[in-house]
Each structure stands twice: as structure tokens, then as C-alpha cells.
Design a protein around this motif. Structure first.
Motif, PDB file in Angstrom:
ATOM      1  N   SER A 346       0.812  -1.354  -0.472  1.00 39.16           N
ATOM      2  CA  SER A 346      -0.209  -0.127  -0.022  1.00 39.16           C
ATOM      3  C   SER A 346       0.834   1.114   0.195  1.00 39.16           C
ATOM      4  O   SER A 346       2.121   1.177   0.460  1.00 39.16           O
ATOM      5  N   ASP A 347       0.411   2.240  -0.908  1.00 40.59           N
ATOM      6  CA  ASP A 347       0.995   3.338  -0.654  1.00 40.59           C
ATOM      7  C   ASP A 347       0.658   4.412   0.731  1.00 40.59           C
ATOM      8  O   ASP A 347       1.164   5.487   0.668  1.00 40.59           O
ATOM      9  N   VAL A 348      -0.668   4.466   0.641  1.00 39.60           N
ATOM     10  CA  VAL A 348      -0.579   5.334   1.779  1.00 39.60           C
ATOM     11  C   VAL A 348      -0.008   5.331   2.716  1.00 39.60           C
ATOM     12  O   VAL A 348       0.596   6.336   3.699  1.00 39.60           O
ATOM     13  N   PRO A 349       0.483   3.977   3.466  1.00 36.49           N
ATOM     14  CA  PRO A 349       1.675   4.175   4.580  1.00 36.49           C
ATOM     15  C   PRO A 349       2.718   4.479   4.336  1.00 36.49           C
ATOM     16  O   PRO A 349       3.913   5.389   4.767  1.00 36.49           O
ATOM     17  N   LEU A 350       3.151   4.401   3.262  1.00 39.32           N
ATOM     18  CA  LEU A 350       3.969   4.824   2.968  1.00 39.32           C
ATOM     19  C   LEU A 350       4.304   6.378   2.206  1.00 39.32           C
ATOM     20  O   LEU A 350       5.479   6.837   2.663  1.00 39.32           O
ATOM     21  N   GLY A 351       3.309   7.234   1.875  1.00 36.30           N
ATOM     22  CA  GLY A 351       3.311   8.073   1.889  1.00 36.30           C
ATOM     23  C   GLY A 351       3.918   8.887   3.283  1.00 36.30           C
ATOM     24  O   GLY A 351       4.382  10.141   3.669  1.00 36.30           O
ATOM     25  N   LEU A 352       3.520   8.245   3.989  1.00 32.34           N
ATOM     26  CA  LEU A 352       3.666   9.115   5.988  1.00 32.34           C
ATOM     27  C   LEU A 352       5.114   8.071   5.429  1.00 32.34           C
ATOM     28  O   LEU A 352       5.219   9.426   6.520  1.00 32.34           O
ATOM     29  N   VAL A 353       5.334   7.394   5.540  1.00 29.02           N
ATOM     30  CA  VAL A 353       6.776   7.251   5.942  1.00 29.02           C
ATOM     31  C   VAL A 353       7.777   8.716   5.097  1.00 29.02           C
ATOM     32  O   VAL A 353       8.717   9.322   5.011  1.00 29.02           O
ATOM     33  N   HIS A 354       7.440   8.750   3.431  1.00 24.96           N
ATOM     34  CA  HIS A 354       8.099   9.789   2.652  1.00 24.96           C
ATOM     35  C   HIS A 354       7.962  10.726   3.703  1.00 24.96           C
ATOM     36  O   HIS A 354       8.974  12.158   3.659  1.00 24.96           O
ATOM     37  N   ASP A 355       6.931  11.406   4.319  1.00 23.92           N
ATOM     38  CA  ASP A 355       6.955  12.688   4.951  1.00 23.92           C
ATOM     39  C   ASP A 355       7.469  12.894   5.948  1.00 23.92           C
ATOM     40  O   ASP A 355       7.874  13.518   5.713  1.00 23.92           O
ATOM     41  N   ARG A 356       7.152  11.921   6.777  1.00 20.98           N
ATOM     42  CA  ARG A 356       7.600  12.013   7.649  1.00 20.98           C
ATOM     43  C   ARG A 356       9.214  11.578   8.339  1.00 20.98           C
ATOM     44  O   ARG A 356      10.152  12.265   8.690  1.00 20.98           O
ATOM     45  N   LEU A 357       9.603  11.055   7.541  1.00 22.96           N
ATOM     46  CA  LEU A 357      11.344  10.697   7.516  1.00 22.96           C
ATOM     47  C   LEU A 357      12.445  10.196   5.995  1.00 22.96           C
ATOM     48  O   LEU A 357      13.203  11.894   6.126  1.00 22.96           O
ATOM     49  N   VAL A 358      11.589  10.145   4.795  1.00 25.78           N
ATOM     50  CA  VAL A 358      11.923  10.368   3.880  1.00 25.78           C
ATOM     51  C   VAL A 358      12.548  11.993   3.269  1.00 25.78           C
ATOM     52  O   VAL A 358      13.394  12.846   3.434  1.00 25.78           O
ATOM     53  N   VAL A 359      11.265  13.251   3.465  1.00 25.09           N
ATOM     54  CA  VAL A 359      10.843  14.553   3.996  1.00 25.09           C
ATOM     55  C   VAL A 359      11.900  15.112   5.279  1.00 25.09           C
ATOM     56  O   VAL A 359      12.606  15.757   5.065  1.00 25.09           O
ATOM     57  N   GLY A 360      10.844  14.458   6.249  1.00 25.08           N
ATOM     58  CA  GLY A 360      11.289  15.254   7.426  1.00 25.08           C
ATOM     59  C   GLY A 360      10.919  16.554   7.788  1.00 25.08           C
ATOM     60  O   GLY A 360      10.786  17.666   7.228  1.00 25.08           O
ATOM     61  N   ASP A 361      10.761  16.578   9.413  1.00 29.90           N
ATOM     62  CA  ASP A 361       9.728  17.707   9.839  1.00 29.90           C
ATOM     63  C   ASP A 361      11.291  18.225  10.792  1.00 29.90           C
ATOM     64  O   ASP A 361      10.567  19.127  11.550  1.00 29.90           O
ATOM     65  N   VAL A 362      12.053  18.664  10.772  1.00 26.75           N
ATOM     66  CA  VAL A 362      13.236  18.964  11.419  1.00 26.75           C
ATOM     67  C   VAL A 362      13.376  19.708  11.179  1.00 26.75           C
ATOM     68  O   VAL A 362      13.324  21.032  10.372  1.00 26.75           O
ATOM     69  N   LEU A 363      13.051  20.968  13.001  1.00 25.63           N
ATOM     70  CA  LEU A 363      13.109  22.442  13.145  1.00 25.63           C
ATOM     71  C   LEU A 363      14.495  22.423  13.913  1.00 25.63           C
ATOM     72  O   LEU A 363      15.253  22.676  14.779  1.00 25.63           O
ATOM     73  N   GLY A 364      15.353  23.300  12.834  1.00 26.24           N
ATOM     74  CA  GLY A 364      16.755  23.724  13.655  1.00 26.24           C
ATOM     75  C   GLY A 364      16.203  24.516  14.855  1.00 26.24           C
ATOM     76  O   GLY A 364      15.302  25.404  14.368  1.00 26.24           O
ATOM     77  N   GLU A 365      17.478  25.484  15.745  1.00 27.31           N
ATOM     78  CA  GLU A 365      17.663  26.157  16.436  1.00 27.31           C
ATOM     79  C   GLU A 365      18.314  27.472  16.497  1.00 27.31           C
ATOM     80  O   GLU A 365      19.328  26.918  16.073  1.00 27.31           O
ATOM     81  N   VAL A 366      18.104  28.594  17.047  1.00 28.97           N
ATOM     82  CA  VAL A 366      19.845  29.652  17.045  1.00 28.97           C
ATOM     83  C   VAL A 366      19.664  29.622  18.533  1.00 28.97           C
ATOM     84  O   VAL A 366      18.973  30.003  18.813  1.00 28.97           O
ATOM     85  N   PRO A 367      20.720  30.544  18.529  1.00 21.16           N
ATOM     86  CA  PRO A 367      21.171  30.754  20.214  1.00 21.16           C
ATOM     87  C   PRO A 367      20.153  32.289  19.954  1.00 21.16           C
ATOM     88  O   PRO A 367      20.061  32.775  19.270  1.00 21.16           O
ATOM     89  N   GLN A 368      19.749  32.916  21.103  1.00 21.54           N
ATOM     90  CA  GLN A 368      18.855  34.093  21.685  1.00 21.54           C
ATOM     91  C   GLN A 368      20.054  35.210  21.005  1.00 21.54           C
ATOM     92  O   GLN A 368      19.620  35.914  21.193  1.00 21.54           O
TER      93      GLN A 368
END
Length: 776
Positions: A346-368
Motif C-alpha cells: 500500500s502507498d498510503v502508509p508509504l506516504g507517511l514514511v515519505h512525509d515524516r522520514l524521507v523529507v522530515g520535519d526537523v526544525l533547527g534552533e538558533v541561540p538568543q
């Protein structure tokens, strides 16, 4: 082993390539240069030391914006696996100076603006000016149709330094390849590259005068052959002469993996930043570690994935790589294996893998300590105080405005929306319809940092900036509805200093606008504002006076405005009648400042609309229905009016429009017909008597009316029509199994709901006969 005998060390890289990043680190360790020059804006040199602070976590980006026009901006994103970031970190760790040598942002920003103007004036560019992708050309030359896969095979999966044991070999090979490409394609359509490369050569010469030849340069591989050239200083300076300038500021801002991807529109983007981040960070066995990540994600989503699935997926990926002649399984092989083994095709759970891991939602941080506009600092303080951390993943936030913290969060989000910083979007609350509850959908995008910088022109704090923006928007607004919507937003954002200005403009606009449609559009937002003010404890007396004045003007002007108009205008006006009815219901609630007589005056207007033949049927029908719902019209009278409209003397089209107004528009008309046999019988008798030649004209309107009902309502109506009028209370109706129809109340069935109702009201199981009587 060093390599400065032939001059500076030129390390051509692929931006955001983990293989290039590893190769850069290996080459710098081997060469130990005296200075590292990096492709990037030189105004950011002072920001380089911030990369060593513990609070700095990539992905981040250098943000440059024009001081007087913050909307004109540019980003230079860097991930942990970006070669430029690795070079910066290596220099800081080894105490070696690091400098940016690309064209200054002061020219880049101004030049971009000039190019936009030029494109508008010149139209389409010359077809001969073809931009090429050097990696795509190299991949095609090597027999690959996918540049990403080719790059993975020749660089990313070679480990260590890349090619063989020589840390400089991959850069030598890439330089030769790019030199050959530039001989064939010239600058490849990148006209600005000639100017950029001239500036970089000047900076390289300056570094050589200071440090000798022990200089390392980290830049895009395409530029290496140009930096190896040695035109005269005068020739390079001539290319830079007359460049436009704009005063620019720079800082570090957080970035996300998603914004590094090609789908975001980023020019140097990659298809799989999450995958590349994994390749760079994994110390060993990258495929096994990747499959473990995928399994953990799918388990979190309640999918049955076991250790056996992980083992089989790794084996399948290895087999696919061997069959395809690849050194290691790449993203294609791992994706195919995950789809077959863990996702069952199924491509439905595969889409979740692509969105969350292959692309990812990591957000960086900068110091104050990073430079920021005052508004940005005030926003950061508010976020910390309210425990509202920016996150790249979309999430819902439920707020109870009766609590101080949630009320503060609501104020902040509404103020930011007014400033154009769309961090949160309001959405419908699932748990409650009370005005004390709000639901927000939050997602922080890096571009919002630009929006914050733009909003800095309105003030140094979120409150002052929102106030200044609201006052300016009020003065600039043209439509009355825009001003009332702004008043609503000012109350939501709690801007007490802006509200008097908005109210003054609103009163002026309302006094000058004679269009009933405009007034009807403006009233609902104004009345909603009164309710918001109540729950927030805001003084809304001035708002109430304006709302009452608007309502009175609508009452006077609505009947003439509804006379002799076409079908399209009638439908628009019907929606205005609905909106005004809802607003009057709130405005005239007992205990409100405007309650005295306003509902009675509105009912008088509805009676006028219902009785005038010059008013279109859809409006007359809706007026009758609203009076019936409010108890101002008996069912006998409603049936009489419907009977008059559905008499043979009325045009079928007008009768159908009356029915649409009475029972259509999502107003619960279906249930009204279900429970009132007389009205249903009237509609049924009229419909069966419509002449054949007129039936095709009224059918589309009737289909639109009845198709809006829920399936259960349509089914019940069909059963009632099939049995015919008068059968509702009969034994046949009872035998049909349709509940709720009987000539008299059934006390036993009514009493059966009392325990549940008592529990819902918090009365436990104790209820008396009086309560039972009331329930009945």
C-alpha cells in the motif's frame, strides 16, 4: 598529507550532499589549511562564531533582508549534512578563520529587484539562454537517467572520503568533469555566475596575500574551474562595476528539512533531506538503522510491524541493490522494500514514511544571542512565557479562554495573524461551541521569520505592532465589511488602543454606505465581536451602538432592496437575510444592551417580506420559515401561506423558489417536513400537479433543495410520500417500523430517557415527578 603545491585547495561540492560533507571534512583534516573560504554572503562573517554555540542546531539559514523593505529577503540554508556547515564547524573547532566569499547580499538583494523589473519590461527571456543541471548532464553521460541516484552511487555511498583512500580524489574528479561541462556549455545560462565568480576570485586573492597558498575553498563544484582561472584583477573588477546596492541586515534563523526539499520550491533543494540526514548521521549499518526508524514510525501509527519485518525489509533492499548493480541500497531500494514488506504493497502508509522520514520535519534552533529585530525578541519572550514553542509539524491546540495562559495564547496568535504572521489558523472546535473555547492549527514555517521582520515596521513589540497595523488597515479599508471584520479581529487580539480608531472609521463608513447588502455583510461580524468582547471582558458599548444603528438601517432598507430583483440577486439577498437574522438573534438576547425591541422590529420586517408579491419567492419563503422558527407564526398560518403559494395561479418557478426558501439552504427544512404532515402533503400535492411543460424548469431547483438533506431524512420523506398523506398515525405507519409517529404522546417511552438526561445534567439518578413532567 597536504596538497597546496599547486595553489589553494578548491573543494567543489554538491550543496546539501552528505557524501560531499564527509569528503570535505576528510580533506580539511588532511590538508589543515590556514583559512577556510566558503560560498556565502560576506556580511555573515560576524555570525560565523555563533555556529559553535550549544544552542545552535541545524538546519538553520542565513537570512538577509533589505533594512527598509524586509519583504525583500534571501536565505542561505545549511543542514547538518551541508558541506558548508561542516567546513564552518571544522574551522571553529580548529581555531582557523572562516570567511564567506560569495557576492555580498547588498548586491544580491538589489540585483534581484532589478531583475524582476527587467523581466516585467522585457517579457520572455532568450531561448538560447538555457540553464543546465551539471549533475543531470554527468548522470546522463554515465548512462543514468536519475541524477539523484547517480550521485548517491558515485559519492554518497562511497563512504569516508569518497573515492579510494585519497581524500582529495573526489574533488579532483569533479573539477575535471565540471571543466569539461563548462567548455561545452559555457556558463550554462547562469549569467550572474560570471559576476559572482569574479568576486570570489578577488576574495581568494586577498586571502592568499594574507595566508599564502594554504587556503581551502568550499564552493559549488560548478564554480571550481572558474576559480582556478587567473584573469587580471582589473578584468574581475570591471565585472563588478556599477552593481546596484541595498542596505541589508543579516541573522541566523531556524530552518526545516521540509524547506530544504525540492517540493518547497527551494532552488538548491534535494528530494530527500531526511534520508540524507540519516546517511550523514548514521555511524554504521545505515540501511538497518533506517528500517528500524521506519518500523518505529509505523508502530506509532498502530500498524503491526515486527522485528521480522525489519529483517526481511533489509534483506530485500540488499537484494534489490545487488540486482540493480548499486554499491549499497539507496532510497529507491529501501522504499521498495518498505512498501512490499512493511506496508503490504500500500502507498498510503508509504506516504507517511515519505512525509515524516524521507523529507522530515526537523526544525533547527538558533541561540538568543543571534541578531534579531526587536519584534522578534518580544515574540520569543512571549512564546517562552506562554509555553508555545514553534514546531514544524502541524498540530492542533485547544484553548479555554477562561484560563489566563490560554487567553494569552489566543491574544498572541490573533495579533500575529493581524500582522500577517500566519503561525496559527483558527479551526472549528470539536468539543464545544461556546465562545470561551478556541481551536487553532499551528505550524511554524521558516518564512514566518521574514514576516516577523516585515512586521517590525509597525512596532517593537507584538502589541504595539498589531495596534499600528490595525489602525493603518482601518484607514486604508474601502469596504464596510472589511472595517467590521477588522473590529472583530481587534477584539479577538485585545487591542484597546486600536479599537477607538477602528470604531471611528466604522461609524464614518456606515453613515456613508447606503447599500443594504454591504450593511448586511457588516452586521454579523460586528455582533460576533460583541460576544467575543463579553468572554474577554472588553468594554463594547461603542460597538453595540454602531451595531444597533446598522441593524436599524437594514430594517428600513431591506424590503425595497428585495423588490423586483432577478434570481441570482435574490439568492444573494436570501443569504443576507439569514445572516441578519442570526445577528439579530445574538444582538437582541435578553440582558444585552440592544435587546429592547430589536427582535420585534426585525420580525415586522420579515412579515413585510413574506407578504409582498414583488419580493422573489426564495426570500418570501425564507421569511415565513424564520418567523415560524421564532414562534411568531403558527403552523396553521404557515400552511395557509404555503397553500396560497402552491395554488394553481402561481407560476411553478416562483412556487419552487418559495419552497427552496422555506425548506432549503441547510435550515433544517427536511425535519420540518418529516414532522409536519400538512406541509409535506401540500408540497406533494403541488409537485404532482405541476404541468409537464413546467416540470423540467422546476426540477433542478427542487433537486438542489432536497439533495441537501441528510440521507436518513430523504429516506423517511420517501416513505411518508409513498404511504400518502394521513397514514402517519395509522396502524400501517406503526407497523412500518418508522419511529416517532403516533397521534399522542407515549409516556412510557418519554420516561425512558429521563435517567440518561438526569445523568447528563449532573443530577445522578434522583429525579422527581415534576422533572419527569417537564421532560415530557
Amino acid at each position: 598529507m597536504t596538497t597546496f603545491a599547486a595553489g589553494p585547495l578548491l573543494l567543489g561540492v554538491r550543496h546539501h550532499g552528505p557524501g560531499s560533507a564527509r569528503a570535505v571534512r576528510a580533506a580539511l583534516e588532511a590538508a589543515t589549511p590556514e583559512v577556510v573560504l566558503i560560498e556565502g554572503p560576506p556580511e555573515a562573517d560576524a555570525l560565523i562564531p555563533l555556529a559553535a554555540e550549544k544552542d545552535m542546531r541545524p538546519p538553520v539559514a542565513l537570512l538577509a533582508h533589505v533594512v527598509d523593505e524586509p519583504g525583500r529577503s534571501a536565505f542561505w540554508p545549511l543542514a547538518e549534512f551541508s558541506p558548508e556547515w561542516v567546513a564552518i564547524r571544522w574551522a571553529l573547532e580548529h581555531g582557523v578563520p572562516a570567511r564567506f566569499i560569495d557576492l555580498p547580499a547588498t548586491h544580491t538583494l538589489a540585483w534581484g529587484n532589478e531583475e524582476e523589473k527587467g523581466e516585467e519590461e522585457a517579457g520572455a527571456s532568450d531561448d538560447a539562454d538555457v540553464r543546465i543541471d551539471p549533475l543531470a548532464v554527468l548522470a546522463e553521460t554515465a548512462g543514468h537517467d536519475d541524477p539523484e541516484r547517480w550521485w548517491e552511487d558515485v559519492v554518497e555511498h562511497r563512504g569516508g572520503a569518497g573515492i579510494g583512500a585519497d581524500p582529495f580524489a573526489p574533488f579532483t574528479a569533479l573539477e575535471e568533469a565540471m571543466g569539461a561541462l563548462r567548455e561545452v556549455y559555457g556558463v550554462g545560462g547562469h549569467d550572474r555566475d560570471l559576476v559572482r565568480e569574479a568576486y570570489m576570485r578577488l576574495q581568494l586573492r586577498a586571502a592568499q596575500r594574507e595566508f599564502g597558498d594554504e587556503v581551502a575553498v568550499v564552493c559549488g563544484a560548478w564554480h571550481v574551474p572558474a576559480l582556478r582561472q587567473k584573469p587580471s584583477v582589473a578584468a574581475d573588477r570591471a565585472l563588478l562595476k556599477g552593481l546596484p546596492k541595498a542596505k541589508a541586515d543579516m541573522t541566523w534563523v531556524p530552518w526545516t528539512h521540509r524547506r530544504l526539499s525540492r517540493v518547497s520550491g527551494y532552488g538548491a533543494g534535494i528530494d530527500s533531506p531526511g534520508w540524507y540526514g540519516h546517511l550523514f548521521a548514521a555511524p554504521d549499518r545505515p540501511v538497518e538503522r533506517w528500517m528500524t526508524k521506519v518500523a518505529r514510525l509505523l508502530r506509532d501509527e498502530d500498524r503491526m510491524v515486527s522485528s521480522a519485518h525489519v529483517i526481511e525489509a533489509v534483506r530485500l533492499a540488499d537484494t534489490l541493490a545487488a540486482m540493480r548493480g548499486r554499491p549499497l541500497p539507496g532510497l529507491t531500494e529501501t522504499t521498495d522494500a518498505v512498501r512490499a514488506v512493511m506496508c503490504e504493497g500500500s502507498d498510503v502508509p508509504l506516504g507517511l514514511v515519505h512525509d515524516r522520514l524521507v523529507v522530515g520535519d526537523v526544525l533547527g534552533e538558533v541561540p538568543q544571542s543571534a541578531p534579531a529585530v526587536p519584534l522578534q525578541r518580544d515574540l520569543a519572550r512571549a512564546q517562552k512565557r506562554l509555553r508555545l514553542k514553534p514546531e514544524p509539524m502541524e498540530r492542533e491546540l485547544e484553548l479555554d479562554l477562561r484560563g489566563e495562559t490560554d487567553a494569552g495564547r489566543s491574544r498572541l496568535l490573533h495579533r500575529l495573524r493581524l500582522l500577517g504572521v500566519a503561525w496559527g489558523e483558527p479551526t472549528a472546535s470539536r468539543g464545544s461551541t461556546g465562545t470561551f473555547r478556541e481551536t487553532w492549527r499551528l505550524r511554524w514555517e521558516p518564512e514566518l521569520s521574514v514576516r516577523v521582520a516585515e512586521a517590525g515596521v509597525w512596532g517593537t513589540t507584538v502589541l504595539s505592532a498589531a495596534t499600528g497595523k490595525a489602525e493603518a488597515d482601518a484607514v486604508a479599508a474601502h469596504a464596510l465589511a472589511d472595517v467590521t471584520a477588522l473590529a472583530e479581529r481587534c477584539l479577538l487580539a485585545e487591542l484597546p488602543d486600536a479599537l477607538p480608531v477602528v470604531m471611528r472609521v466604522l461609524a464614518d463608513r456606515a453613515a456613508l454606505d447606503a447599500d443594504v447588502g454591504h450593511l448586511a455583510q457588516a452586521l454579523p461580524a460586528l455582533v460576533r465581536s460583541l460576544r467575543y468582547g463579553d468572554v474577554r471582558g472588553t468594554d463594547t458599548h461603542a460597538l453595540t451602538d454602531v451595531a444597533v444603528g446598522l441593524a436599524e438601517r437594514i430594517f428600513v432598507g431591506l424590503p425595497p432592496a428585495c423588490a423586483a430583483i432577478d434570481a441570482e440577486a435574490a439568492e444573494h439577498m436570501r443569504r443576507h437575510v439569514d445572516a441578519v437574522h442570526g445577528a439579530v438573534g445574538l444582538l437582541g438576547e435578553p440582558g444585552t444592551a440592544a435587546s429592547g425591541g430589536i427582535r420585534e422590529r426585525w420580525h415586522s420586517v420579515l412579515r413585510v417580506l413574506a407578504g409582498r408579491d414583488t419580493v422573489p419567492g426564495v426570500i418570501r419563503g425564507r421569511a415565513v420559515r424564520l418567523l415560524l422558527d421564532d414562534g411568531e407564526l403558527g403552523q396553521d398560518e404557515a400552511a395557509r401561506l404555503m397553500g396560497l403559494v402552491l395554488s394553481p395561479g402561481t407560476e411553478p418557478g416562483d412556487a419552487a423558489a418559495w419552497i427552496e426558501g422555506f425548506v432549503g439552504g441547510g435550515s433544517g427544512g427536511g425535519m420540518l417536513l418529516v414532522h409536519d404532515e400538512r406541509l409535506l402533503g401540500l408540497v406533494d400535492a403541488w409537485l404532482t400537479g405541476v404541468p409537464t411543460e413546467a416540470f423540467t424548469d422546476v426540477l433542478p431547483l427542487l433537486r438542489r433543495t432536497f439533495s441537501a438533506y441528510e440521507a436518513g431524512v430523504r429516506r423517511t420523506l420517501g416513505e411518508l410520500v409513498r404511504r400518502g398523506p394521513g397514514a402517519r398515525g395509522s396502524a400501517e405507519a406503526a407497523a412500518s417500523g418508522i419511529p416517532g409517529f403516533a397521534p399522542d404522546l407515549d409516556p412510557g417511552r418519554a420516561d425512558a430517557v429521563l435517567p440518561v438526561l438526569s445523568l447528563l445534567l449532573g443530577l445522578g439518578e434522583a429525579y422527581d415527578d415534576d422533572f419527569a413532567g417537564v421532560a415530557r
